[in-house]
Enzyme design. Sequence first.
Site, PDB file in Angstrom:
ATOM      1  N   TYR A   1      35.376  45.067 -10.855  1.00  0.00           N
ATOM      2  CA  TYR A   1      35.460  45.608  -9.486  1.00  0.00           C
ATOM      3  C   TYR A   1      36.635  45.054  -8.686  1.00  0.00           C
ATOM      4  CZ  TYR A   1      30.675  47.520  -9.844  1.00  0.00           C
ATOM      5  OH  TYR A   1      29.552  48.231 -10.194  1.00  0.00           O
TER       6      TYR A   1
ATOM      7  N   TYR B   1      34.122  41.840  -4.477  1.00  0.00           N
ATOM      8  CA  TYR B   1      32.825  42.378  -4.905  1.00  0.00           C
ATOM      9  C   TYR B   1      31.782  41.273  -4.795  1.00  0.00           C
ATOM     10  CZ  TYR B   1      29.178  44.601  -7.688  1.00  0.00           C
ATOM     11  OH  TYR B   1      27.985  45.140  -8.110  1.00  0.00           O
TER      12      TYR B   1
ATOM     13  N   ARG C   1      32.298  43.798  -0.335  1.00  0.00           N
ATOM     14  CA  ARG C   1      31.179  44.599  -0.836  1.00  0.00           C
ATOM     15  C   ARG C   1      30.238  45.009   0.297  1.00  0.00           C
ATOM     16  NH1 ARG C   1      27.358  45.641  -5.053  1.00  0.00           N
ATOM     17  NH2 ARG C   1      25.668  46.675  -3.968  1.00  0.00           N
TER      18      ARG C   1
ATOM     19  N   TYR D   1      30.096  48.358   3.547  1.00  0.00           N
ATOM     20  CA  TYR D   1      29.270  49.573   3.600  1.00  0.00           C
ATOM     21  C   TYR D   1      27.925  49.268   4.258  1.00  0.00           C
ATOM     22  CZ  TYR D   1      26.370  53.323   1.453  1.00  0.00           C
ATOM     23  OH  TYR D   1      25.506  54.359   1.209  1.00  0.00           O
TER      24      TYR D   1
ATOM     25  N   ARG E   1      28.507  55.018  -9.772  1.00  0.00           N
ATOM     26  CA  ARG E   1      27.381  54.088  -9.875  1.00  0.00           C
ATOM     27  C   ARG E   1      26.867  54.002 -11.313  1.00  0.00           C
ATOM     28  NH1 ARG E   1      24.194  56.188  -4.696  1.00  0.00           N
ATOM     29  NH2 ARG E   1      25.255  58.076  -5.373  1.00  0.00           N
TER      30      ARG E   1
END
Length: 345
Positions: free
Chosen positions: A292, A296, A148, A151, A199
């Site tokens: 997910y 995640y 996760r 990013y 999202r």
Amino acid sequence: MHPMRSIAVLGGGGFLGSHFVRGLLQQTNLEVEVVDTCFTKLESAPLPRAARLTRACVTQQGLIERVVEEHETIVSMTAICTPANYNKEPLAVIDASYTDLVPLVQRCSEKKRYLIHLSTCEVYGKAESEALNETSSPLLLGPIPAERWSYACAKQLLERVIWAHMTHHGLEATIIRPFNVIGPQMDYLPGFDGEGTPRVLANFMHALLCGEALPLVDGGAQRRAFLYVDDFTEALLGLLRCPEARGEIINLGNPENDISIAELAAQMIAAYSKHQGPKASTPELVSADSFYGAGYDDVKRRVPDIHKASALLQWRPSTSLEAMLPAIIDDYVSRYAGKARGAAT
Ligand code: UGA
């Protein structure tokens, strides 16, 4: 500082970009070039005046050099910013937020261009202080197997590269950290104009339009502070008139709209009720792993300190969730309800 005449917006066809470009065309007389791979959001309504639309990826040979040569200000907004992708395609996520953009920072530094870079509130990671501050809050990322944070890590490293160029090589730049901006035309709706998991606002909208359950990941007790996209655009436009913001990292968010995801679902269900078809949506608890997949991770709460933005830009976000949700939902219904009904028959 010379008066600004032209601006390039890299990633200006996306959610934040398309709202910002519309604002630029309405409220300034700058020459505007927008670079993106898709202009569907920008072209969904007539533009206030002409902009140069360049269909290209930032990695295209010679593109960064040409754009930096031709414009005094570059706004960089390209990224893969949907958490469902962070553990599914982490290398693409890291490249889009770091590798592909290092040449842009270097070029802006060499050519003395003003760079406005859109980073992210994700850089704060799992830090949960009362109000996350640009210069005093730690940036706490999870362990490496928790992909996760790929990013956030890539975004943080690019911030550090920009900071180093500002401090040691004279780059003029502003780093913006947006906090959960929501509004019309966010991400995509799965099965309609994209595939995957967008999202939360877009995913809940998809569920409402299709009469499906709204998935509450791990119960929905986690909280976010949501900023309306028009408030965000106003701040970004204000930045162009604010030389004091150069050299700064600035949070843009709305601490007043701090709610749990379960409350967001309840408010969206209530605001959607006037459009309700035969099948009403209800919230449904799902585990993060099933939703997910492995890798995640999440942060429980993320509230911005916006004192710096308020002082520099004379800006305060003014739109409450109660005010924005009906407008956002009406917009989605007008764009998608026909398609959703068609898909159901
Ligand atoms: C994301 C991105 O990582 C960043 O691009 C960005 O900085 C940030 O949003 C933002 O919009 O500013 P996150 O806040 O986790 O981070 O984004 P969402 O995917 O909107 O998720 C918010 C929360 O809702 C998470 O806890 C997630 O688990 C939950 N969620 C999401 C649900 O409960 N149900 C859903 O259908 C989708």
